[in-house]
Motif scaffolding. Structure first.
Motif, PDB file in Angstrom:
ATOM      1  N   LEU A  14       4.058  -0.132  -0.450  1.00 28.05           N
ATOM      2  CA  LEU A  14       2.998   0.018  -1.450  1.00 28.05           C
ATOM      3  C   LEU A  14       1.634   0.096  -0.787  1.00 28.05           C
ATOM      4  CD1 LEU A  14       4.177  -2.498  -4.222  1.00 28.05           C
ATOM      5  CD2 LEU A  14       4.138   0.000  -4.362  1.00 28.05           C
ATOM      6  N   ALA A  15       1.426  -0.718   0.244  1.00 26.92           N
ATOM      7  CA  ALA A  15       0.144  -0.702   0.958  1.00 26.92           C
ATOM      8  C   ALA A  15      -0.100   0.664   1.593  1.00 26.92           C
ATOM      9  CB  ALA A  15       0.128  -1.801   2.013  1.00 26.92           C
ATOM     10  N   LYS A  16       0.928   1.234   2.211  1.00 30.75           N
ATOM     11  CA  LYS A  16       0.778   2.547   2.838  1.00 30.75           C
ATOM     12  C   LYS A  16       0.446   3.624   1.793  1.00 30.75           C
ATOM     13  CE  LYS A  16       4.641   2.849   5.207  1.00 30.75           C
ATOM     14  NZ  LYS A  16       5.631   3.401   6.174  1.00 30.75           N
ATOM     15  N   LYS A  17       1.111   3.542   0.632  1.00 27.61           N
ATOM     16  CA  LYS A  17       0.832   4.514  -0.428  1.00 27.61           C
ATOM     17  C   LYS A  17      -0.607   4.410  -0.918  1.00 27.61           C
ATOM     18  CE  LYS A  17       5.531   4.925  -2.278  1.00 27.61           C
ATOM     19  NZ  LYS A  17       6.402   4.697  -3.462  1.00 27.61           N
ATOM     20  N   GLU A  18      -1.109   3.168  -1.062  1.00 23.85           N
ATOM     21  CA  GLU A  18      -2.482   2.979  -1.528  1.00 23.85           C
ATOM     22  C   GLU A  18      -3.481   3.522  -0.515  1.00 23.85           C
ATOM     23  OE1 GLU A  18      -3.806   1.917  -4.417  1.00 23.85           O
ATOM     24  OE2 GLU A  18      -1.746   2.032  -5.146  1.00 23.85           O
ATOM     25  N   VAL A  19      -3.195   3.329   0.769  1.00 26.61           N
ATOM     26  CA  VAL A  19      -4.093   3.846   1.805  1.00 26.61           C
ATOM     27  C   VAL A  19      -4.124   5.372   1.759  1.00 26.61           C
ATOM     28  CG1 VAL A  19      -4.431   4.080   4.297  1.00 26.61           C
ATOM     29  CG2 VAL A  19      -3.881   1.854   3.317  1.00 26.61           C
ATOM     30  N   VAL A  20      -2.956   5.988   1.620  1.00 30.74           N
ATOM     31  CA  VAL A  20      -2.888   7.448   1.531  1.00 30.74           C
ATOM     32  C   VAL A  20      -3.636   7.940   0.299  1.00 30.74           C
ATOM     33  CG1 VAL A  20      -1.348   9.420   1.205  1.00 30.74           C
ATOM     34  CG2 VAL A  20      -0.752   7.616   2.835  1.00 30.74           C
ATOM     35  N   ARG A  21      -3.449   7.257  -0.816  1.00 32.58           N
ATOM     36  CA  ARG A  21      -4.141   7.650  -2.056  1.00 32.58           C
ATOM     37  C   ARG A  21      -5.638   7.539  -1.900  1.00 32.58           C
ATOM     38  NH1 ARG A  21      -1.701   4.331  -6.893  1.00 32.58           N
ATOM     39  NH2 ARG A  21      -3.431   5.374  -7.938  1.00 32.58           N
TER      40      ARG A  21
END
Length: 275
Positions: free
Chosen positions: A77-84
């Protein structure tokens, strides 16, 4: 903690086989074994029992399993938020309910039409709370009728809007009935007291313009609402003897805000307060 070690641990616990786990992870079997040994060394406990081809979790491994699953889920989830965050621009905008309902929603629609990648957070709260959030950097942009008097803030006049005293069509317009007080700014009570002849206590005090509109007929009351609602809601009637109240609308943000470039770009998109 190296998340690759946890990922390997989860795959071995799922397959119960070092060889199959290696195939799934595109690793050699020796690399999988090395990662598991690294993890066991860090934790100071054996995670698997190995008897020929029978691989099972030890009690320590069973304890670790749910935590490893949660940690990997959180990491994903953290990686997805950073990408977003790299793909989109996020900005928090705050205003009172009456302003959102009356003028700001069409402006948001215009923003999204011109900037498809825009990500916004629209906050609805009392002005005092929003000023505090702005000062504490929890809010990027405040839309208000009165800019706070703080040196660290920048403000821009967006325009002026008109309020009229309305009642429901069925109400007798020769005399003002019960009054509903709607929040239009800290200094608005001074203006409404001059315009509104009935000095009785309001039957309702609220921050919602739509709630006020819906209760006018029920209460037989009157309230100051956006002037353009005379066209939008035929069931409303303006008191002809009460002149309109003109209110300013400001955008306010911190002078050293990280978002000030985006804020200035968005404020170039006009806000229609006269429709």
């Amino acid at each position: 903690m190296d998340t690759e070690l946890l990922k390997t641990f989860l795959e071995v616990s799922r397959t119960r086989h070092f060889g199959r786990a290696a195939e799934s992870l595109y690793l050699t079997q020796s690399a999988v074994s090395f990662r598991i040994r690294q993890l066991e060394t860090q934790l100071g406990a054996n995670l698997f029992t190995r008897h020929r081809n029978n691989i099972r979790l030890t009690p320590a491994g069973e304890r670790l399993l749910p935590y490893a699953e949660n940690l990997m889920s959180t990491w994903q989830l953290a990686k997805k938020e950073v990408v977003r965050s790299l793909q989109h621009t996020e900005l928090s905008i705050g205003a009172t309910a009456s302003l959102w309902e009356s003028y700001l929603t069409p402006w948001l629609q215009a923003l999204y039409q011109q900037r498809e990648s825009l990500r916004l957070e629209a906050r609805v709260a009392l002005r005092q709370s929003l000023v505090k959030q702005l000062h504490e950097r929890q809010l990027d942009l405040l839309i208000t009728t009165e800019p706070p008097k703080m040196d660290e803030l920048s403000s821009q006049l967006l325009g002026n809007f008109s309020l009229r005293l309305f009642c429901a069509n069925k109400h007798d317009k020769t005399a003002q009935g019960a009054y509903i007080r709607l929040e239009w700014g800290a200094d608005f009570p001074q203006q409404e007291s001059r315009m509104q002849a009935n000095e009785q206590e309001p039957v309702l005090t609220t921050t919602s313009a739509h709630l006020t509109r819906q209760l006018l007929e029920t209460t037989g009351g009157c309230a100051f609402l956006p002037g353009h609602w005379e066209k939008d809601y035929p069931q409303l009637t303006v008191y002809p003897d009460v002149p309109p109240v003109i209110r300013p609308l400001y955008a306010v943000w911190l002078q050293n805000s990280d978002q000030q470039v985006l804020i200035r770009q968005l404020l170039k998109i006009p806000m229609d307060t006269q429709y």
